[in-house]
Design a protein around this motif. Structure first.
Motif, mmCIF file in Angstrom:
data_model
loop_
_atom_site.group_PDB
_atom_site.id
_atom_site.type_symbol
_atom_site.label_atom_id
_atom_site.label_comp_id
_atom_site.label_asym_id
_atom_site.label_seq_id
_atom_site.Cartn_x
_atom_site.Cartn_y
_atom_site.Cartn_z
ATOM 1 N N LEU A 137 4.512 21.514 50.896
ATOM 2 C CA LEU A 137 5.010 21.113 49.539
ATOM 3 C C LEU A 137 6.510 20.698 49.488
ATOM 4 O O LEU A 137 7.290 21.794 49.644
ATOM 5 C CB LEU A 137 4.564 21.971 48.604
ATOM 6 C CG LEU A 137 2.997 22.318 48.387
ATOM 7 C CD1 LEU A 137 2.922 23.363 47.162
ATOM 8 C CD2 LEU A 137 2.199 21.114 48.163
ATOM 9 N N GLU A 140 8.893 23.230 47.246
ATOM 10 C CA GLU A 140 8.044 24.152 46.873
ATOM 11 C C GLU A 140 9.001 25.551 46.501
ATOM 12 O O GLU A 140 9.804 25.995 47.250
ATOM 13 C CB GLU A 140 7.116 24.675 47.977
ATOM 14 C CG GLU A 140 6.333 25.984 47.839
ATOM 15 C CD GLU A 140 5.543 26.288 48.967
ATOM 16 O OE1 GLU A 140 4.975 27.374 49.168
ATOM 17 O OE2 GLU A 140 5.393 25.572 50.046
ATOM 18 N N TRP A 176 3.532 15.346 44.582
ATOM 19 C CA TRP A 176 2.897 16.754 43.936
ATOM 20 C C TRP A 176 3.394 17.096 42.687
ATOM 21 O O TRP A 176 4.585 16.744 42.424
ATOM 22 C CB TRP A 176 2.493 17.781 44.854
ATOM 23 C CG TRP A 176 3.900 18.706 45.070
ATOM 24 C CD1 TRP A 176 4.767 18.148 45.739
ATOM 25 C CD2 TRP A 176 3.979 19.941 44.581
ATOM 26 N NE1 TRP A 176 5.596 19.216 45.632
ATOM 27 C CE2 TRP A 176 5.343 20.468 45.001
ATOM 28 C CE3 TRP A 176 3.324 20.670 44.024
ATOM 29 C CZ2 TRP A 176 5.750 21.430 44.762
ATOM 30 C CZ3 TRP A 176 3.904 21.906 43.529
ATOM 31 C CH2 TRP A 176 4.971 22.486 43.787
#
Length: 224
Positions: A137, A140, A176
């Motif tokens: 990610l 993250e 995301w």
């Protein structure tokens, strides 16, 4: 006066050379960090909004070009999300967890993750960050992340819309966003069959026909 001025210059030069010779360095607060070694995951990261992060990494995109077809497929994946879980469960609060976990809230109904909403070349997935390999990610947080989190499908609409509009629409990237009461879950938008598609568990594919789930792992668990 000329003698005094030359004496001051000599003293300054002597002090400067003494510092250089001693090898004194800047305080740590002023030091410049050198780049660390490259990792196997190279991400092009940008922050389109407080709720999400974008990336053009091949891990997320594969070799698919960002064209009108991908944009349309992501819109259809969004519509699948709206027509299945949002339409079915609306404001119901669930504990989202991995298969086999008992969870931390025995009185809250359970929802197995990941959950995938697929339209041809585009996949939107809901997953617990704890079940996503570290380093995948972009941006993250350090964690650690709990293995379950509480959330409502209706509250996931805005983060998905932001990723679709800001990442895909503006930057021509995927991306995301963090969701859940503890921000321990993720909404992901990526190219179907890209590397990330194989890095997270298969999970379930909600169906708007049977109001149930299909796939390798079960779906809604209503045990109290």
């Amino acid at each position: 006066m000329a003698v005094g001025f030359r004496l001051e210059i000599f003293c300054f030069a002597t002090v400067y050379l003494t510092i250089r010779t001693a090898g004194l360095s800047l305080p740590l607060s002023q030091a410049v960090d050198s780049p660390g070694p490259l990792t196997t995951v190279s991400l092009n990261v940008s922050n389109p909004a407080p709720v999400g992060l974008c990336t053009s990494s091949l891990i997320w995109t594969g070799r698919t070009a960002f064209d009108a077809e991908l944009t349309q497929n992501c819109y259809q994946a969004w519509r699948t999300f709206m027509a299945t879980d949002v339409a079915t469960y609306k404001n119901t609060e669930f504990e989202f967890l991995q298969p086999g976990d008992e969870g931390s809230h025995p009185r809250v109904p359970k929802m197995v993750t990941p959950r995938r909403y697929i339209s041809k070349s585009c996949t939107i997935a809901i997953a617990n960050i704890a079940e996503i390999p570290r380093g995948i990610l972009p941006g993250e947080p350090p964690g650690p992340f709990p293995r379950s989190d509480l959330g409502r499908f209706v509250n996931f609409r805005a983060p998905i819309a932001a990723v679709r509009a800001d990442c895909l629409g503006v930057r021509r990237e995927v991306g995301w966003a963090m969701i859940g009461r503890q921000q321990a879950m993720a909404i992901l938008m990526f190219t179907t069959q890209a590397a990330i598609d194989r890095m997270i568990p298969r999970g379930v594919i909600p169906s708007n026909l049977l109001n149930t789930t299909t796939g390798a792992v079960g779906g809604l668990d209503t045990a109290q």
